[in-house]
Structure formats: C-alpha cells, structure tokens
Design an enzyme around this catalytic site. Structure first.
Site, short mmCIF file in Angstrom:
data_model
loop_
_atom_site.label_atom_id
_atom_site.label_comp_id
_atom_site.label_asym_id
_atom_site.label_seq_id
_atom_site.Cartn_x
_atom_site.Cartn_y
_atom_site.Cartn_z
N LYS A 44 -24.28 -18.18 26.66
CA LYS A 44 -25.31 -18.17 27.71
C LYS A 44 -25.27 -16.89 28.56
CE LYS A 44 -26.07 -23.13 28.10
NZ LYS A 44 -25.92 -24.35 28.89
N ARG B 276 -19.82 -28.11 24.17
CA ARG B 276 -21.06 -27.93 23.38
C ARG B 276 -21.12 -26.47 22.96
NH1 ARG B 276 -26.35 -26.43 23.86
NH2 ARG B 276 -27.89 -27.76 22.82
#
Ligand code: HH2
Length: 271
Positions: A210, A245
């Site tokens: 991210k 995740r």
C-alpha cells in the site's frame, strides 16, 4: 490470507486477475505457497476508485467462488453490498470481509443468520474521496471505538464473537501519521471479549504494497514495495495480528518462519 482480486483495476497491477481461469491458477499458487485463507474481491477500493454495480461485482465473483468451493481452503469474500453478501453466503463463502465494517443498514441482517466469519474493517468515508482530506482527533480512539461499536452491533444481532475479526483498515481514509499511530497501538484496537481465546477479539492487518509502505520507503511503484510490506507484516504479527492480508504469500510465509524461529514471542505468532 492471500489476496485474489478479480478486478481489472486494483491498485497493485500484479494482483489483477479479471479472467476467472487466471484467478483460479493464481489461487492454486497461493495455496501451494502456504495461504490458509483466500480473500476474493471484485471491486477495487483503492483511493479514487469508482464503485462498480452489484451485477458487475457478482458476475466477477460467482464463477470463481463456485470453483473455489472445490479447493481445500476457506474463502473470504470482500464486499460492501448486502445483496452480494447474501449471494456469496448462499454459494458457500466461509467469511465476509466488509471494508465498510457492516455499516450498510442491511449488512448486519445479511450476515447475522449465517455461520460465516466476519471481518469488520474501519474506513473513513468512501474509496472515491477517502484520501482527499483525512483528519482525526485521535485515530487510535476513533478507529478502536468504531470497531468496538460495530462488533457490539453484530453480537447484539446474534453473531457469536468467535466469528469476528477486526481490522483498522490501513490506508482507508488515513494519513501516514494515522496509519503509524494505528500500527504502533495495534493491541489497543481489539476490544476485550471474555468469550474468545486470549480475552480480546482477533485483529487482521492489510498493508501489503500500500501507499503507506511507499511513504515509509520512498518506493513509488507498488512492484517495488515487497521488502517494506514484509517488514510491515512482521511488525503486525509481533503486535499480535492473527491474520495478515497479503499479495505475496510465499515471501510472507518465509518471513514469518524466520521471525517465529528467532523472535522472542513465538507463541503469539500467526501460524
Ligand atoms: N485492503 C484492500 C481491500 N480489502 N480488506 C481488509 N479487511 N483489509 C484491508 O486492508 C483491505 C481489504 C485493498 O487492497 P487490494 O484488494 O489489493 O486492492 P483493491 O482494493 O485496489 O482491489
């Protein structure tokens, strides 16, 4: 938890699998690499993403979810839409992962009567606008308060606490300083709950590739953020996260194996 995006536009180009056959091939690879859970999503929630229709979302999900029922792995469906939750549960989804934390007025009712696991994530606003001007007085208190309240609502609707996992939603309407505060105070985000092992509801963390990792490393391209993501995954595990995740299952499994062998708190590590 291996990420399987059935989208043409997810933020990490390496994780886009709009073709069902390619998606299933990718699922097999992640299983061979050691994933214990797959998360399939059919709508990108990257900052600035426009929503897709429920029909489009379901048309992407259905064939892959159906095929994955034959795989020896639980399947989580990443969706914000109650109608998609209902259809996914009817088709055998083991978990519903809602980035809006079951805030849709019909979301709690859609999932309460099932036996599926539920991931309650915090997001400030909507993906289309969430990174325009995020602002918090106290991100840890606000995100923790939201997770606590939503878990309470689900439990009040009859959901057993063992079905719940909570997620601070790294990058969802948060500045780097907010993400940092949440990661540094991760254990405080899990509400106490006498009914589950450890006395607190478990946490899931998703920071793989991210912008947060880009901000900390100076790496602009998601393709260049693996090393930073692995360090973030280990930090999350060390802080007690039970589910990670990730896009990169093999690399994360290796990093966890070494950390578990060398780290001081082996018993707290996810397996
Ligand atoms: N992050 C993304 C999507 N879903 N769900 C949870 N519970 N936690 C997360 O951190 C999370 C999530 C974004 O990642 P990705 O699915 O790879 O991208 P996109 O939304 O662009 O498809």
């Amino acid at each position: 938890m291996g990420v399987l995006n059935l989208t043409p536009d997810s933020f990490h180009p390496g994780a886009r699998h709009p073709d069902p056959d390619q998606a299933l091939a990718r699922a097999r690879v992640m299983l061979d690499e050691g994933a214990h859970l797959l998360d399939i999503g059919a709508e990108s929630t990257r900052p600035g993403a426009e929503p897709v229709s429920a029909e489009t979302e379901w048309a992407r999900l259905a064939p892959v979810l159906e095929a994955l029922r034959g795989f020896p792995v639980p399947v989580s469906v990443d969706t914000r839409r109650p109608e998609v939750m209902r259809r996914a549960l009817a088709l055998g989804a083991d978990m519903i992962n809602d980035v809006s934390g079951f805030t849709h007025p019909d979301a709690v009712a859609a999932v309460a009567g099932s036996a599926a696991g539920l991931c309650v994530m915090h997001m400030a606003g909507e993906p289309a606008t969430m990174q325009q001007a995020p602002a918090y007085q106290d991100p840890v208190a606000q995100v923790g308060g939201f997770l606590h309240a939503q878990a309470g609502q689900l439990i009040a609707a009859g959901v057993s606490p063992e079905r719940l996992v909570l997620d601070p939603g790294i990058g969802f309407g948060k500045r780097t300083e907010d993400n940092l505060a949440l990661m540094r105070h991760l254990p405080e985000l899990a509400p106490p709950c006498a009914a589950v092992p450890g006395g607190r509801l478990p946490l899931l963390v998703g920071l793989s590739r991210k912008s947060f990792i880009g901000a900390l490393t100076g790496r602009e391209r998601t393709a260049d953020r693996l090393a930073g993501s692995l360090a973030g995954a280990i930090a999350a595990a060390a802080a007690g996260a039970k589910i990670l995740r990730v896009h990169d299952v093999a690399a994360t499994v290796d990093a966890l194996a070494v950390w578990r062998a060398l780290g001081p708190s082996a018993s707290a590590a996810p397996h």
